[in-house]
Design a protein around this motif. Structure first.
Motif, PDB file in Angstrom:
ATOM      1  N   ALA A  14     -69.395  -8.118 -20.490  1.00  0.00           N
ATOM      2  CA  ALA A  14     -70.609  -8.899 -20.322  1.00  0.00           C
ATOM      3  C   ALA A  14     -70.728  -9.488 -18.922  1.00  0.00           C
ATOM      4  CB  ALA A  14     -70.664 -10.014 -21.361  1.00  0.00           C
ATOM      5  N   ASP A  15     -69.590  -9.735 -18.260  1.00  0.00           N
ATOM      6  CA  ASP A  15     -69.614 -10.381 -16.949  1.00  0.00           C
ATOM      7  C   ASP A  15     -69.571  -9.392 -15.789  1.00  0.00           C
ATOM      8  OD1 ASP A  15     -69.621 -12.834 -18.186  1.00  0.00           O
ATOM      9  OD2 ASP A  15     -67.439 -13.047 -18.152  1.00  0.00           O
ATOM     10  N   ALA A  16     -69.464  -8.128 -16.086  1.00  0.00           N
ATOM     11  CA  ALA A  16     -69.346  -7.133 -15.019  1.00  0.00           C
ATOM     12  C   ALA A  16     -70.601  -7.128 -14.154  1.00  0.00           C
ATOM     13  CB  ALA A  16     -69.125  -5.750 -15.619  1.00  0.00           C
ATOM     14  N   PRO A  17     -70.464  -6.845 -12.866  1.00  0.00           N
ATOM     15  CA  PRO A  17     -71.649  -6.749 -12.003  1.00  0.00           C
ATOM     16  C   PRO A  17     -72.533  -5.595 -12.460  1.00  0.00           C
ATOM     17  CG  PRO A  17     -69.706  -5.939 -10.864  1.00  0.00           C
ATOM     18  CD  PRO A  17     -69.215  -6.576 -12.127  1.00  0.00           C
ATOM     19  N   ALA A  18     -73.805  -5.666 -12.099  1.00  0.00           N
ATOM     20  CA  ALA A  18     -74.772  -4.684 -12.593  1.00  0.00           C
ATOM     21  C   ALA A  18     -74.377  -3.258 -12.262  1.00  0.00           C
ATOM     22  CB  ALA A  18     -76.150  -4.993 -12.020  1.00  0.00           C
ATOM     23  N   ASP A  19     -73.889  -3.040 -11.040  1.00  0.00           N
ATOM     24  CA  ASP A  19     -73.595  -1.659 -10.642  1.00  0.00           C
ATOM     25  C   ASP A  19     -72.391  -1.082 -11.368  1.00  0.00           C
ATOM     26  OD1 ASP A  19     -71.591  -3.066  -9.381  1.00  0.00           O
ATOM     27  OD2 ASP A  19     -72.188  -2.510  -7.345  1.00  0.00           O
ATOM     28  N   LEU A 169     -81.462   0.195 -21.972  1.00  0.00           N
ATOM     29  CA  LEU A 169     -80.287  -0.068 -21.146  1.00  0.00           C
ATOM     30  C   LEU A 169     -79.003   0.009 -21.966  1.00  0.00           C
ATOM     31  CD1 LEU A 169     -81.596  -3.030 -18.944  1.00  0.00           C
ATOM     32  CD2 LEU A 169     -81.547  -0.584 -18.401  1.00  0.00           C
ATOM     33  N   TYR A 170     -79.056  -0.479 -23.185  1.00  0.00           N
ATOM     34  CA  TYR A 170     -77.890  -0.434 -24.079  1.00  0.00           C
ATOM     35  C   TYR A 170     -77.478   1.008 -24.336  1.00  0.00           C
ATOM     36  CZ  TYR A 170     -75.092  -1.558 -28.276  1.00  0.00           C
ATOM     37  OH  TYR A 170     -74.087  -1.683 -29.204  1.00  0.00           O
ATOM     38  N   ARG A 171     -78.457   1.843 -24.648  1.00  0.00           N
ATOM     39  CA  ARG A 171     -78.148   3.239 -24.959  1.00  0.00           C
ATOM     40  C   ARG A 171     -77.800   4.044 -23.717  1.00  0.00           C
ATOM     41  NH1 ARG A 171     -83.169   4.483 -29.132  1.00  0.00           N
ATOM     42  NH2 ARG A 171     -82.117   3.878 -31.075  1.00  0.00           N
ATOM     43  N   ALA A 172     -78.612   3.908 -22.678  1.00  0.00           N
ATOM     44  CA  ALA A 172     -78.445   4.777 -21.511  1.00  0.00           C
ATOM     45  C   ALA A 172     -77.183   4.465 -20.724  1.00  0.00           C
ATOM     46  CB  ALA A 172     -79.673   4.668 -20.605  1.00  0.00           C
ATOM     47  N   PHE A 173     -76.899   3.172 -20.518  1.00  0.00           N
ATOM     48  CA  PHE A 173     -75.825   2.806 -19.601  1.00  0.00           C
ATOM     49  C   PHE A 173     -74.722   1.984 -20.256  1.00  0.00           C
ATOM     50  CE2 PHE A 173     -79.819   3.013 -17.052  1.00  0.00           C
ATOM     51  CZ  PHE A 173     -79.569   4.285 -16.532  1.00  0.00           C
ATOM     52  N   ASP A 174     -74.757   1.913 -21.588  1.00  0.00           N
ATOM     53  CA  ASP A 174     -73.698   1.227 -22.326  1.00  0.00           C
ATOM     54  C   ASP A 174     -73.590  -0.240 -21.904  1.00  0.00           C
ATOM     55  OD1 ASP A 174     -71.797   1.230 -24.315  1.00  0.00           O
ATOM     56  OD2 ASP A 174     -70.161   1.898 -23.031  1.00  0.00           O
ATOM     57  N   VAL A 175     -74.735  -0.856 -21.600  1.00  0.00           N
ATOM     58  CA  VAL A 175     -74.749  -2.275 -21.243  1.00  0.00           C
ATOM     59  C   VAL A 175     -74.480  -3.081 -22.508  1.00  0.00           C
ATOM     60  CG1 VAL A 175     -76.134  -4.167 -20.300  1.00  0.00           C
ATOM     61  CG2 VAL A 175     -76.399  -1.842 -19.388  1.00  0.00           C
ATOM     62  N   PRO A 176     -73.581  -4.058 -22.477  1.00  0.00           N
ATOM     63  CA  PRO A 176     -73.283  -4.835 -23.683  1.00  0.00           C
ATOM     64  C   PRO A 176     -74.484  -5.643 -24.132  1.00  0.00           C
ATOM     65  CG  PRO A 176     -72.219  -5.811 -21.772  1.00  0.00           C
ATOM     66  CD  PRO A 176     -72.760  -4.498 -21.323  1.00  0.00           C
ATOM     67  N   ASP A 177     -74.499  -6.017 -25.395  1.00  0.00           N
ATOM     68  CA  ASP A 177     -75.596  -6.780 -25.963  1.00  0.00           C
ATOM     69  C   ASP A 177     -75.478  -8.231 -25.508  1.00  0.00           C
ATOM     70  OD1 ASP A 177     -77.672  -7.762 -27.413  1.00  0.00           O
ATOM     71  OD2 ASP A 177     -76.760  -7.471 -29.389  1.00  0.00           O
ATOM     72  N   ASP A 178     -75.913  -8.456 -24.288  1.00  0.00           N
ATOM     73  CA  ASP A 178     -75.799  -9.771 -23.655  1.00  0.00           C
ATOM     74  C   ASP A 178     -77.009  -9.948 -22.746  1.00  0.00           C
ATOM     75  OD1 ASP A 178     -73.898 -12.149 -22.714  1.00  0.00           O
ATOM     76  OD2 ASP A 178     -74.754 -11.209 -20.920  1.00  0.00           O
ATOM     77  N   ASP A 179     -77.803 -10.998 -22.967  1.00  0.00           N
ATOM     78  CA  ASP A 179     -79.051 -11.168 -22.229  1.00  0.00           C
ATOM     79  C   ASP A 179     -78.833 -11.199 -20.723  1.00  0.00           C
ATOM     80  OD1 ASP A 179     -80.480 -11.173 -24.555  1.00  0.00           O
ATOM     81  OD2 ASP A 179     -80.795 -13.344 -24.626  1.00  0.00           O
ATOM     82  N   ALA A 180     -77.797 -11.903 -20.275  1.00  0.00           N
ATOM     83  CA  ALA A 180     -77.545 -11.992 -18.833  1.00  0.00           C
ATOM     84  C   ALA A 180     -77.199 -10.621 -18.258  1.00  0.00           C
ATOM     85  CB  ALA A 180     -76.430 -12.991 -18.550  1.00  0.00           C
ATOM     86  N   ALA A 181     -76.422  -9.840 -18.998  1.00  0.00           N
ATOM     87  CA  ALA A 181     -76.063  -8.496 -18.528  1.00  0.00           C
ATOM     88  C   ALA A 181     -77.301  -7.621 -18.454  1.00  0.00           C
ATOM     89  CB  ALA A 181     -75.018  -7.881 -19.458  1.00  0.00           C
ATOM     90  N   PHE A 182     -78.165  -7.681 -19.477  1.00  0.00           N
ATOM     91  CA  PHE A 182     -79.398  -6.891 -19.441  1.00  0.00           C
ATOM     92  C   PHE A 182     -80.244  -7.260 -18.231  1.00  0.00           C
ATOM     93  CE2 PHE A 182     -79.005  -6.531 -24.255  1.00  0.00           C
ATOM     94  CZ  PHE A 182     -78.673  -5.188 -24.225  1.00  0.00           C
ATOM     95  N   GLU A 183     -80.360  -8.540 -17.950  1.00  0.00           N
ATOM     96  CA  GLU A 183     -81.189  -8.983 -16.837  1.00  0.00           C
ATOM     97  C   GLU A 183     -80.616  -8.527 -15.502  1.00  0.00           C
ATOM     98  OE1 GLU A 183     -81.767 -13.164 -17.191  1.00  0.00           O
ATOM     99  OE2 GLU A 183     -82.903 -13.003 -19.072  1.00  0.00           O
ATOM    100  N   ARG A 184     -79.282  -8.574 -15.357  1.00  0.00           N
ATOM    101  CA  ARG A 184     -78.666  -8.134 -14.099  1.00  0.00           C
ATOM    102  C   ARG A 184     -78.900  -6.642 -13.876  1.00  0.00           C
ATOM    103  NH1 ARG A 184     -74.367 -11.137 -15.967  1.00  0.00           N
ATOM    104  NH2 ARG A 184     -73.098  -9.282 -16.397  1.00  0.00           N
ATOM    105  N   VAL A 185     -78.688  -5.854 -14.918  1.00  0.00           N
ATOM    106  CA  VAL A 185     -78.837  -4.407 -14.758  1.00  0.00           C
ATOM    107  C   VAL A 185     -80.300  -4.035 -14.531  1.00  0.00           C
ATOM    108  CG1 VAL A 185     -78.535  -2.163 -15.881  1.00  0.00           C
ATOM    109  CG2 VAL A 185     -76.769  -3.925 -16.113  1.00  0.00           C
ATOM    110  N   ALA A 186     -81.207  -4.671 -15.264  1.00  0.00           N
ATOM    111  CA  ALA A 186     -82.632  -4.392 -15.077  1.00  0.00           C
ATOM    112  C   ALA A 186     -83.071  -4.724 -13.661  1.00  0.00           C
ATOM    113  CB  ALA A 186     -83.460  -5.185 -16.090  1.00  0.00           C
ATOM    114  N   ALA A 187     -82.605  -5.855 -13.144  1.00  0.00           N
ATOM    115  CA  ALA A 187     -82.964  -6.255 -11.780  1.00  0.00           C
ATOM    116  C   ALA A 187     -82.380  -5.296 -10.751  1.00  0.00           C
ATOM    117  CB  ALA A 187     -82.482  -7.677 -11.518  1.00  0.00           C
TER     118      ALA A 187
END
Length: 318
Positions: A14-19, A169-187
């Motif tokens: 959940a805390d990993a940087p977007a990239d 984002l969850y499906r395509a890039f395996d982003v965890p179900d975490d609002d902050a993580a979704f926002e970082r990756v989307a940005a």
């Protein structure tokens, strides 16, 4: 990069940087989505305007109503009250009555829209504010709606993160179900200064290709080459808690092919067949003819290249 890879690099999922979640060729990911959207997308009249009032009306109407039904109501509303000045001068009872007659959901949204029009006229001289923060000052306009208007009217928004985008984002890039993580990756994904086309495109992806029941191949999803769900066959998501049946499906084996070819420069037909299923026999029911059919589907989708030589057939990712 998967959660496990991120953790190996000293970051929790959940805390990993977007990239950490994005492919190395993120630029190609962006280009593929925009090209897909611009080539073909659902035609809604509010996508053909940059008038902030018209876009605000469409966003408020869409909150509880199917888009196909919104079109008729949106056109009728704007014919009756074509500007914020017209709406602000209207009797609130008439606006609420229109809302109710067209089954547009909670009537308080009509009241807030009427009040927002009054604010635009009295506080902003009839000109809409252009930033998400300023737009959020309008009555009934929350962060999501403010960002949508800023994006689609002024190309001045942030990356949209709604339920559909989270699912993508969850499906395509395996982003965890975490609002902050979704926002970082989307940005991180959104090209700078391109909020209008980008937010339209990623919401279109979630609306036609990556719905709760995915239509990856049918909709020609542009992210299949990178998509974690497409490669593994696991299409669960935050709003899709149960995994669809895919065991033994063509989608499952297409995913295995893409994953294997991503690990090897190329593979010959029989080697690939034995790697993707234990009961592969060249001349059997699940043999060369079956496998060539899967490869043909992937080639038609632009994912795989098949070469036929004198002695063998080889496959590689495009």
């Amino acid at each position: 990069m998967s959660d496990a890879d991120a953790e190996a690099d000293g970051e929790t999922g959940a805390d990993a940087p977007a990239d950490a979640f994005l492919p190395e060729d993120a630029h190609a990911v962006r280009d593929a989505l925009v090209a897909w959207y611009e080539a073909d997308h659902r035609e809604f009249p509010w996508r053909r305007t940059d008038d902030p009032y018209e876009i605000l009306v469409s966003e408020v109407m869409s909150q509880q109503t199917q888009l196909s039904r919104v079109v008729t109501a949106w056109e009728a509303f704007l014919e009756r009250w074509p500007t914020t000045a017209d709406l602000a001068a209207a009797d609130r009872a008439d606006v609420v009555g229109f809302w109710s007659d067209h089954s547009l959901g909670y009537n308080n949204r009509a009241k807030y829209l009427h009040e927002a029009a009054g604010q635009v006229e009295s506080e902003y001289g009839g000109e809409f504010p252009e930033s998400p923060d300023e737009l959020s000052e309008l009555m009934g306009v929350g962060p999501y709606t403010a960002n949508a208007v800023a994006s689609f009217a002024f190309n001045n928004g942030d990356a949209v993160v709604d339920t559909n985008v989270k699912r993508v984002l969850y499906r395509a890039f395996d982003v965890p179900d975490d609002d902050a993580a979704f926002e970082r990756v989307a940005a991180e994904l959104m090209p700078e200064g391109e909020s209008r086309v980008w937010n339209n495109a990623i919401m279109e992806l979630g609306g036609v290709a990556c719905e709760k029941s995915p239509a990856c191949d049918e909709a020609g999803c542009p992210w299949r080459e990178w998509c974690h769900a497409y490669q593994t066959g696991d299409f669960t998501a935050p709003d899709v808690p149960t995994q669809p049946d895919f065991e033994g499906s063509r989608r499952q084996f297409r995913g295995r092919i893409v994953r294997l070819l991503g690990e090897h420069d190329e593979m010959d037909l029989d080697t690939l067949g034995h790697r993707i299923r234990v009961d592969y026999t060249p001349d059997g029911e699940h043999g060369r003819e079956w496998l060539r059919g899967l490869l043909s589907d992937l080639a038609d989708d632009g994912l795989v290249q098949v070469e036929e030589g004198d002695d063998q057939i080889t496959a590689r990712l495009q």
